[in-house]
Structures are given as structure tokens and as C-alpha cells.
Write a protein that holds these residues in place. Sequence first.
Motif, PDB file in Angstrom:
ATOM      1  N   LEU A   1       0.821  -1.137   0.030  1.00 16.66           N
ATOM      2  CA  LEU A   1       0.089   0.129  -0.134  1.00 16.66           C
ATOM      3  C   LEU A   1       0.899   1.243   0.065  1.00 16.66           C
ATOM      4  O   LEU A   1       0.338   2.537  -0.172  1.00 16.66           O
ATOM      5  CB  LEU A   1      -0.936  -0.110   1.296  1.00 16.66           C
ATOM      6  CG  LEU A   1      -1.685  -1.221   1.493  1.00 16.66           C
ATOM      7  CD1 LEU A   1      -2.707  -1.153   2.765  1.00 16.66           C
ATOM      8  CD2 LEU A   1      -2.658  -1.392   0.021  1.00 16.66           C
ATOM      9  N   ASP A   2       1.944   1.135   0.207  1.00 14.60           N
ATOM     10  CA  ASP A   2       3.127   2.281   0.233  1.00 14.60           C
ATOM     11  C   ASP A   2       3.274   2.636  -1.336  1.00 14.60           C
ATOM     12  O   ASP A   2       4.464   2.347  -2.021  1.00 14.60           O
ATOM     13  CB  ASP A   2       4.194   2.097   0.911  1.00 14.60           C
ATOM     14  CG  ASP A   2       5.072   3.172   1.101  1.00 14.60           C
ATOM     15  OD1 ASP A   2       4.925   4.377   0.816  1.00 14.60           O
ATOM     16  OD2 ASP A   2       6.705   3.253   1.296  1.00 14.60           O
ATOM     17  N   ALA A   3       2.300   2.946  -2.138  1.00 20.50           N
ATOM     18  CA  ALA A   3       2.694   3.254  -3.550  1.00 20.50           C
ATOM     19  C   ALA A   3       1.797   4.126  -4.105  1.00 20.50           C
ATOM     20  O   ALA A   3       0.833   4.432  -3.695  1.00 20.50           O
ATOM     21  CB  ALA A   3       2.413   1.865  -4.063  1.00 20.50           C
ATOM     22  N   ASP A   4       2.230   4.750  -5.069  1.00 21.81           N
ATOM     23  CA  ASP A   4       1.322   5.710  -5.909  1.00 21.81           C
ATOM     24  C   ASP A   4       0.519   5.068  -7.021  1.00 21.81           C
ATOM     25  O   ASP A   4      -0.510   5.488  -7.490  1.00 21.81           O
ATOM     26  CB  ASP A   4       2.408   6.965  -6.687  1.00 21.81           C
ATOM     27  CG  ASP A   4       3.305   7.408  -5.905  1.00 21.81           C
ATOM     28  OD1 ASP A   4       2.640   8.201  -4.778  1.00 21.81           O
ATOM     29  OD2 ASP A   4       4.457   7.279  -6.077  1.00 21.81           O
ATOM     30  N   LEU A   5       1.075   3.834  -7.479  1.00 22.88           N
ATOM     31  CA  LEU A   5       0.473   2.994  -8.562  1.00 22.88           C
ATOM     32  C   LEU A   5       0.659   1.732  -8.240  1.00 22.88           C
ATOM     33  O   LEU A   5       1.680   1.105  -7.537  1.00 22.88           O
ATOM     34  CB  LEU A   5       0.930   3.530  -9.881  1.00 22.88           C
ATOM     35  CG  LEU A   5       0.334   2.733 -10.957  1.00 22.88           C
ATOM     36  CD1 LEU A   5      -0.939   3.272 -11.386  1.00 22.88           C
ATOM     37  CD2 LEU A   5       1.124   3.101 -12.251  1.00 22.88           C
ATOM     38  N   ILE A   6      -0.416   0.799  -8.550  1.00 17.72           N
ATOM     39  CA  ILE A   6      -0.312  -0.696  -8.499  1.00 17.72           C
ATOM     40  C   ILE A   6      -0.436  -1.203 -10.030  1.00 17.72           C
ATOM     41  O   ILE A   6      -1.353  -0.873 -10.693  1.00 17.72           O
ATOM     42  CB  ILE A   6      -1.406  -1.369  -7.716  1.00 17.72           C
ATOM     43  CG1 ILE A   6      -1.512  -0.633  -6.080  1.00 17.72           C
ATOM     44  CG2 ILE A   6      -1.313  -2.807  -7.615  1.00 17.72           C
ATOM     45  CD1 ILE A   6      -0.625  -0.938  -5.521  1.00 17.72           C
ATOM     46  N   ILE A   7       0.282  -1.954 -10.285  1.00 17.17           N
ATOM     47  CA  ILE A   7       0.493  -2.808 -11.586  1.00 17.17           C
ATOM     48  C   ILE A   7       0.130  -4.153 -11.175  1.00 17.17           C
ATOM     49  O   ILE A   7       0.716  -5.061 -10.450  1.00 17.17           O
ATOM     50  CB  ILE A   7       1.506  -2.846 -12.420  1.00 17.17           C
ATOM     51  CG1 ILE A   7       2.027  -1.134 -12.717  1.00 17.17           C
ATOM     52  CG2 ILE A   7       1.373  -3.370 -13.941  1.00 17.17           C
ATOM     53  CD1 ILE A   7       3.253  -1.099 -13.477  1.00 17.17           C
TER      54      ILE A   7
ATOM     55  N   LYS B   1      -7.897   2.035  -0.070  1.00 20.23           N
ATOM     56  CA  LYS B   1      -6.675   3.450   0.096  1.00 20.23           C
ATOM     57  C   LYS B   1      -6.793   4.084  -1.197  1.00 20.23           C
ATOM     58  O   LYS B   1      -6.157   5.030  -1.296  1.00 20.23           O
ATOM     59  CB  LYS B   1      -5.469   2.754   0.207  1.00 20.23           C
ATOM     60  CG  LYS B   1      -5.109   2.371   1.740  1.00 20.23           C
ATOM     61  CD  LYS B   1      -4.591   2.965   2.486  1.00 20.23           C
ATOM     62  CE  LYS B   1      -4.015   2.707   3.983  1.00 20.23           C
ATOM     63  NZ  LYS B   1      -3.443   3.722   4.590  1.00 20.23           N
ATOM     64  N   LYS B   2      -7.576   3.942  -2.233  1.00 25.16           N
ATOM     65  CA  LYS B   2      -8.005   4.585  -3.325  1.00 25.16           C
ATOM     66  C   LYS B   2      -6.473   4.640  -4.050  1.00 25.16           C
ATOM     67  O   LYS B   2      -6.373   6.010  -4.762  1.00 25.16           O
ATOM     68  CB  LYS B   2      -8.506   6.326  -3.116  1.00 25.16           C
ATOM     69  CG  LYS B   2      -9.919   6.221  -2.322  1.00 25.16           C
ATOM     70  CD  LYS B   2     -10.541   7.333  -2.418  1.00 25.16           C
ATOM     71  CE  LYS B   2     -11.872   7.288  -1.602  1.00 25.16           C
ATOM     72  NZ  LYS B   2     -12.836   6.173  -1.958  1.00 25.16           N
ATOM     73  N   ILE B   3      -5.701   3.824  -4.086  1.00 26.95           N
ATOM     74  CA  ILE B   3      -4.476   3.772  -4.953  1.00 26.95           C
ATOM     75  C   ILE B   3      -4.769   3.292  -6.351  1.00 26.95           C
ATOM     76  O   ILE B   3      -5.428   2.133  -6.395  1.00 26.95           O
ATOM     77  CB  ILE B   3      -3.411   2.874  -4.415  1.00 26.95           C
ATOM     78  CG1 ILE B   3      -3.275   3.060  -2.795  1.00 26.95           C
ATOM     79  CG2 ILE B   3      -2.198   2.780  -5.032  1.00 26.95           C
ATOM     80  CD1 ILE B   3      -2.480   2.182  -2.068  1.00 26.95           C
ATOM     81  N   PRO B   4      -4.422   3.690  -7.360  1.00 24.71           N
ATOM     82  CA  PRO B   4      -4.980   3.313  -8.777  1.00 24.71           C
ATOM     83  C   PRO B   4      -4.358   1.962  -8.973  1.00 24.71           C
ATOM     84  O   PRO B   4      -3.060   1.660  -8.686  1.00 24.71           O
ATOM     85  CB  PRO B   4      -4.334   4.495  -9.769  1.00 24.71           C
ATOM     86  CG  PRO B   4      -4.049   5.740  -8.739  1.00 24.71           C
ATOM     87  CD  PRO B   4      -3.820   5.219  -7.336  1.00 24.71           C
ATOM     88  N   ILE B   5      -5.258   1.121  -9.663  1.00 26.99           N
ATOM     89  CA  ILE B   5      -4.693  -0.293 -10.239  1.00 26.99           C
ATOM     90  C   ILE B   5      -4.841  -0.172 -11.645  1.00 26.99           C
ATOM     91  O   ILE B   5      -5.916   0.252 -12.260  1.00 26.99           O
ATOM     92  CB  ILE B   5      -5.598  -1.374  -9.706  1.00 26.99           C
ATOM     93  CG1 ILE B   5      -5.623  -1.511  -8.095  1.00 26.99           C
ATOM     94  CG2 ILE B   5      -5.175  -2.631 -10.141  1.00 26.99           C
ATOM     95  CD1 ILE B   5      -6.558  -2.272  -7.432  1.00 26.99           C
ATOM     96  N   ILE B   6      -3.792  -0.528 -12.213  1.00 22.58           N
ATOM     97  CA  ILE B   6      -4.067  -0.723 -13.636  1.00 22.58           C
ATOM     98  C   ILE B   6      -3.237  -1.979 -14.243  1.00 22.58           C
ATOM     99  O   ILE B   6      -2.445  -2.758 -13.432  1.00 22.58           O
ATOM    100  CB  ILE B   6      -2.949   0.319 -14.493  1.00 22.58           C
ATOM    101  CG1 ILE B   6      -1.456   0.271 -14.133  1.00 22.58           C
ATOM    102  CG2 ILE B   6      -3.648   1.664 -14.028  1.00 22.58           C
ATOM    103  CD1 ILE B   6      -0.649   1.227 -15.060  1.00 22.58           C
TER     104      ILE B   6
END
Length: 461
Positions: free
Chosen positions: A73-79, A97-102
Motif C-alpha cells: 500500500l506504500d505506492a502511487d500506483l499498482i500494476i 486506500k484509493k490507490i490506482p490499479i492498472i
Amino acid sequence: MLERISHIKKNIKNSKITILGCGKSGLSAANLAHYNGAEIFISDKNNNSNIKKLISNHGFKFSEIGKHTNKCLDADLIIKSPGISNNEKIIKKIKNKKIPIISEIEFASWFTKNPIIGVTGSNGKSTTVKILLELFKNKYKFTFLGGNIGIPFSLNVLEEISKNIKKCIHIVELSSFQLEDIYYFKPKVSCVLNLSEDHLDRHQSRDHYYKSKLNIIKNICEKSYFVYNSENDDLTNLIDNKKPNYIPFGLYNESNSFFLKNNTIIEEKSGKKIDCNKIKLKGEHNYANIIAALEICKIFDFDFKSSLKIIKNFNPLKHRMEKIECNNKITFINDSKATNINSTISAIDSFSNKIILILGGLSKGKTDYKNYINSKNIKTIICYGQEGKTIYNQLKIKYDSKYFKNFNDAVEFAVKISILNDVVLLSPACSSFDQFNNFEERGDKFKDIINNYNFETKFKS
């Protein structure tokens, strides 16, 4: 969310990116992100020493294996790996956490300005993209094939930008899982070969599965094209087919650019022909794949005549209607890649001889086999594995049927009861994961059993 993704897309350097799943696509995405200056954290749920070694060999210091923890979760973006379901606990935490997932496909597309040809569909993807590869590499020096075919799109894009290749074509096979997390991905040409029920073990419904597939045209514009199967009702009911950049293909509409008549593919404009008796691919489903590829080539101004030789010499892919050359009295077909019922129906319809059909494996969702399978050419149905018992119970009233728990026993029995001019067809309509690691392993086992069978003794007796 779109604003945040757009910001990261423009400011990838020093962004924190978590790679969820350390398979081929995950590692390739990590390498591409690292090349562009991002800070990488890799997380894989499998506790496998080989994964740890892979991560280390690629030089990534920050990682975890055996579980997905809050470090993700310590991320700006999840791939996210296409193999990870959106129902996983870690995905729910990321969304909270509303972290973008792509997807890896989405991410790779950010770094190429060259044309992308994206191909999806429930069946025929691999054959079609391989045909396209052979056609395009004859015209373009740099033609990349990637995606669901086994070569990550990220790997091809990294090669393009690291070698400063200015002009190339990306042909990308796309699964519904790869198309789930799409935001900006926009192929020059998008192609949907067909839609039918599949992967309902993962998608909540048929509608959800179809919606994932149609993400391929989420960002279509006037300068891009959509090549679609106009004879597939499930598909045409979901699209506005009156748009000028929507190009139909099919077998029977003689107003299309290409159509099938008297077992011949004909170009409508010139009248030039491909005699299907002279090509190695067999079955109308494969002729549709060829026509789809030709429609795509037409967008790129290919001459039909120059494509003829390539199509005539194109060999069927392994495990996809693959003929086993071991005995000239019985035809053995390895169609292990047929992991849904519609693919199996296409295989059955390709033969006029009597068929001994092998079905079974692991279910991909509830299927009413008795309503789908209605061929007079079927002589015997042999069912195996976890789903085999269900198939047997549904079909034993309609057909002579047998059930074997073990795949090997099922195949050996099929060979034993086969006679002159029979077709023994492995087209399982199920995934392979109850007894095999993948469909390739299942197909190879089928070939091993056939190749090691003592036919001399069989026909003497």
C-alpha cells in the motif's frame, strides 16, 4: 482516479510502483518501470524460491514473497498481474486506500507511440495474432508480438524504447483479465473475433466478462478502427455498428471486403481467391480468423495477392487443432487449447468423419453441455477429470459415453475403441488445472500417449 493516473503517467520518474504478481508480465512491467525511473516494490503470494531468485536476478531490492502485506500500500500506483482476481483481499485494501490499479497492458502502452493492433475474443486469438505476425513481418522490419500469447507487452515496449526503434508495429493478444484495468490504452486497430461465455469462474457474470472484452474499444477515436465479427450476435448486440470506423468481418456477407463461398475466401473488390483446400488451417472458425487478419491488413494497405502465399503456408499452432502425424488409418487431433464449449463446437464442426470426443478437466463455470453438443458425427464421448463426471451425466442419454477419472486412461480407451477413418479429438471444453499445470502439458501428454501406442498390434488384432 483518472486524474491521479494521468499525473503518474506524466511523472513516472521517482513514482512508487507496486508490482502485484511476479510472473512474466509482472517482472517485465517492473523492468519497464525501473527503466523509466520509478521506485519498484514487488509482491507475490507464492512462497517459491524460484520467484525470490528471479527478483534478485533482476536486481530489485524491495520485495516480498509468500503473502501480500500492507507494504503493497506504500505506492502511487499498482500494476496488477492478470492472474490476480479483483476479489482478492489485497485488492480490496488497495481500493479502500484509493490507490490506482492498472494492468500491465495499460502501463506498457504509455511508453510507445507506434501503432498497436489489439486482438481479443473468446476463441481464436492466438491463431489470429500469429497470422498477423507472419503477414506484418513481411512488410515491417520491426513487428512485435506480445500480450496473452506469452510475451509480455512491456518486454516488447522496453526493447523498442531502449533500442530507440522509431518505426514498428505492436500486435497484442488480449485476454479479458488483461483488459479489466484499462484507462488510456488505445490501439490503432482493435479486433474482437467473437464473444461467448467463458471464465465465469472468475467473472461475476457473462455481462461482466463481455464488458471486460469490450474495454478494448474504451478509448476508440476517429483515427482508430474497430474490426468486429458481424455474425456474432452476442457482440453486435453490444455495439453501435453504424460508425464509419467500425469494420465488419464474417464468412457469409458478400458485401464485406472478404467472404467465404464454396470453401474459398474471396476478396470482394478484386475477385482474388484463396482455395481453403490448399491451406493448412482447417475449419470455418479458422477461415473467420484469416478473414479478420485480412481486414486488419487492408487498413494498412496490404496487397491481398502478397498475403496469399503466407496464408497458404501457415501451420496450425500447437495444441490448436493440431494433427498428430503417427497413423494414416485414424486421425488424431490435439485441440487441448479448447478450454470452453464454443471452441469445442467449432472443432467438432470441422470434421465429417465419425468422432471419438474427449471432454473434461476443470470447470470454468456452469455449462449445459447437452444443449451445446448436437452433432450426428459423434460416435463416442469420453469424459475425464473433475468436470468429467458432470459432462458424463449430462450426455450419457444422448451419446455412447464413458467416464474415467484419469486423463491417461481416457485417452488410452479412446485409442483402443477407434477404428479405420475415425477422428479421435481431444477438445476438452474445460481448463487443464485439475491434472495439469496448463493446456500445453495436457496436449503434450495426449501426443505422448498417441505416439507411444502400438498401432501395429492394434490393427493386426
